[in-house]
Design an enzyme around this catalytic site. Structure first.
Site, PDB file in Angstrom:
ATOM      1  N   GLN A  44      28.175 -30.107  16.530  1.00  0.00           N
ATOM      2  CA  GLN A  44      26.863 -29.457  16.422  1.00  0.00           C
ATOM      3  C   GLN A  44      25.774 -30.270  17.113  1.00  0.00           C
ATOM      4  O   GLN A  44      25.981 -31.424  17.484  1.00  0.00           O
ATOM      5  CB  GLN A  44      26.507 -29.276  14.936  1.00  0.00           C
ATOM      6  CG  GLN A  44      26.601 -30.573  14.144  1.00  0.00           C
ATOM      7  CD  GLN A  44      26.934 -30.381  12.683  1.00  0.00           C
ATOM      8  OE1 GLN A  44      26.771 -29.296  12.138  1.00  0.00           O
ATOM      9  NE2 GLN A  44      27.408 -31.421  12.019  1.00  0.00           N
ATOM     10  N   GLY A 152      36.484 -30.175   5.561  1.00  0.00           N
ATOM     11  CA  GLY A 152      36.512 -30.043   4.105  1.00  0.00           C
ATOM     12  C   GLY A 152      37.412 -28.910   3.623  1.00  0.00           C
ATOM     13  O   GLY A 152      38.064 -29.020   2.583  1.00  0.00           O
ATOM     14  N   ASP A 169      27.978 -29.748  -0.339  1.00  0.00           N
ATOM     15  CA  ASP A 169      26.661 -29.941   0.277  1.00  0.00           C
ATOM     16  C   ASP A 169      26.783 -29.545   1.742  1.00  0.00           C
ATOM     17  O   ASP A 169      26.937 -30.387   2.618  1.00  0.00           O
ATOM     18  CB  ASP A 169      26.238 -31.414   0.136  1.00  0.00           C
ATOM     19  CG  ASP A 169      24.880 -31.658   0.765  1.00  0.00           C
ATOM     20  OD1 ASP A 169      24.174 -30.686   1.058  1.00  0.00           O
ATOM     21  OD2 ASP A 169      24.538 -32.843   0.962  1.00  0.00           O
ATOM     22  N   THR A 171      26.007 -26.883   5.299  1.00  0.00           N
ATOM     23  CA  THR A 171      24.991 -26.148   6.049  1.00  0.00           C
ATOM     24  C   THR A 171      25.052 -24.688   5.598  1.00  0.00           C
ATOM     25  O   THR A 171      25.841 -24.329   4.721  1.00  0.00           O
ATOM     26  CB  THR A 171      25.305 -26.240   7.558  1.00  0.00           C
ATOM     27  OG1 THR A 171      26.673 -25.843   7.754  1.00  0.00           O
ATOM     28  CG2 THR A 171      25.149 -27.658   8.070  1.00  0.00           C
TER      29      THR A 171
HETATM   30  N1  AG3 Z   1      22.321 -28.902   3.218  1.00  0.00           N
HETATM   31  C1  AG3 Z   1      21.666 -27.650   2.900  1.00  0.00           C
HETATM   32  C2  AG3 Z   1      20.747 -27.132   3.961  1.00  0.00           C
HETATM   33  C3  AG3 Z   1      20.425 -25.698   3.755  1.00  0.00           C
HETATM   34  C4  AG3 Z   1      19.309 -25.238   4.595  1.00  0.00           C
HETATM   35  N2  AG3 Z   1      19.217 -23.871   4.457  1.00  0.00           N
HETATM   36  C5  AG3 Z   1      18.149 -23.169   4.173  1.00  0.00           C
HETATM   37  N3  AG3 Z   1      16.951 -23.657   4.253  1.00  0.00           N
HETATM   38  N4  AG3 Z   1      18.339 -21.991   3.790  1.00  0.00           N
HETATM   39  C6  AG3 Z   1      21.487 -30.014   3.199  1.00  0.00           C
HETATM   40  C7  AG3 Z   1      22.144 -31.335   3.325  1.00  0.00           C
HETATM   41  C8  AG3 Z   1      21.430 -32.308   2.457  1.00  0.00           C
HETATM   42  N5  AG3 Z   1      22.240 -33.370   2.020  1.00  0.00           N
END
Ligand code: AG3
Length: 295
Positions: A44, A152, A169, A171
């Site tokens: 990415q 994962g 955790d 994306t």
């Molecule tokens: N992971 C979640 C990010 C989600 C963003 N999405 C959104 N705004 N709808 C974050 C990683 C943090 N450790």
């Protein structure tokens, strides 16, 4: 409704504006005062930039993942709610979480003996350690940490280990994160949990991503007796509350009495900035417009 047009952080320069590309018809922008790193990894587009309001910000494929100033809300809620609801969590599995924030919060529980973190992209781990050290702190050096760099979804399909709590955790369900929202992945998580174990995950901002609630609920209830959501307000995931997914075969785990949660919280001697036992007891209460998507 995600934006499929994809190009990488146009206009990302000192003095310019970072435009997040998450939704098609509405967008948040950040004033950029420094760009610390910007490169395409194997998986990415990865960038870390400095902003006046949120401090340093990590974006993956132009979607904000974590900011120094508000990360505590998300990391505390995704971690302490399942661990304190469980009460005896020793073995934790984190899927994703490259910045190390969830890992840091898990390790604050002395009762936790081992945390396996499975992250697909080593770049994210390395760059966060270098440019956002306040997030992982010393978590990757802890003897209880077992960092595995792999997919994962593949990991949970193959592991023979069993966990008390699994925290996803990830994306959003586009790009590398998509497989972490499938029925098969949830089935494998269920198999990888000890009896009564708990699974939590980030499940989008319902005002913007309502379909994710319905989709996750339907896919999870095939594997778990209890499938639901709780909420937390994270400023950089704008649009109101974010939904955090909850799944377990222990149908009582989401309703542990406040007095018990208080006892566990004080025994754990946690210092938190968002999480409190009262928030824990209240966060499963959902706004009606969110509840209506659980069907
Ligand atoms: N992971 C979640 C990010 C989600 C963003 N999405 C959104 N705004 N709808 C974050 C990683 C943090 N450790």
């Amino acid at each position: 409704m995600t934006d499929p047009t994809g190009a990488s952080a146009p206009g990302l320069q000192i003095g310019g504006w970072f435009k997040e590309k998450l939704y098609r018809d509405v967008r948040q922008t950040y004033r950029v005062t420094d760009v610390l790193f910007h490169e395409r990894s194997e998986h990415q587009d990865v960038v870390i930039f400095e902003t006046p309001v949120y401090g340093r910000v990590l974006a993956l494929d132009d979607i904000v993942q974590v900011t120094e100033k508000d990360e505590f809300v998300y990391h505390e809620m995704l971690t302490h709610v399942p661990i304190l609801a469980h009460g005896k969590a020793r073995d934790i599995l984190i899927i994703g979480g490259g910045d190390g924030g969830i890992l840091r919060e898990c390790l604050r529980h002395k009762s936790v003996k081992r945390v396996t973190m499975v992250e697909i992209d080593r770049y994210v781990v390395d760059m966060c350690l270098k440019h956002m050290p306040s997030i992982p702190q010393k978590a990757f050096d802890d003897k209880r940490t077992n960092l595995v760099i792999t997919d994962g979804a593949k990991f949970v399909a193959e592991t023979k280990d069993r966990y008390d709590v699994i925290i996803v955790d990830s994306t959003d369900p586009v790009g590398p994160g998509e497989v972490l929202f499938t029925e098969e992945f949830y089935r494998n998580c269920k198999r990888s949990l000890k009896p009564g174990g708990i699974l939590t995950n980030q499940n989008g901002v319902p005002f913007m991503q309502a379909d994710e609630i319905t989709m996750t609920y339907r896919r999870r209830k095939k594997s778990f007796k209890d499938s639901g959501f709780y909420v937390a307000a994270i400023p950089s995931y704008y649009g109101g509350f974010m939904a955090l997914g909850w799944a377990s075969d222990n149908t009582k785990a989401r309703a542990v009495p406040l007095a018990t949660i208080k006892k566990r919280f004080h025994a754990a001697k946690l210092k938190t900035k968002y999480y409190t036992p009262e928030i824990h007891a209240g966060c499963f209460g959902l706004p009606a417009f969110v509840q209506q998507h659980i069907r």
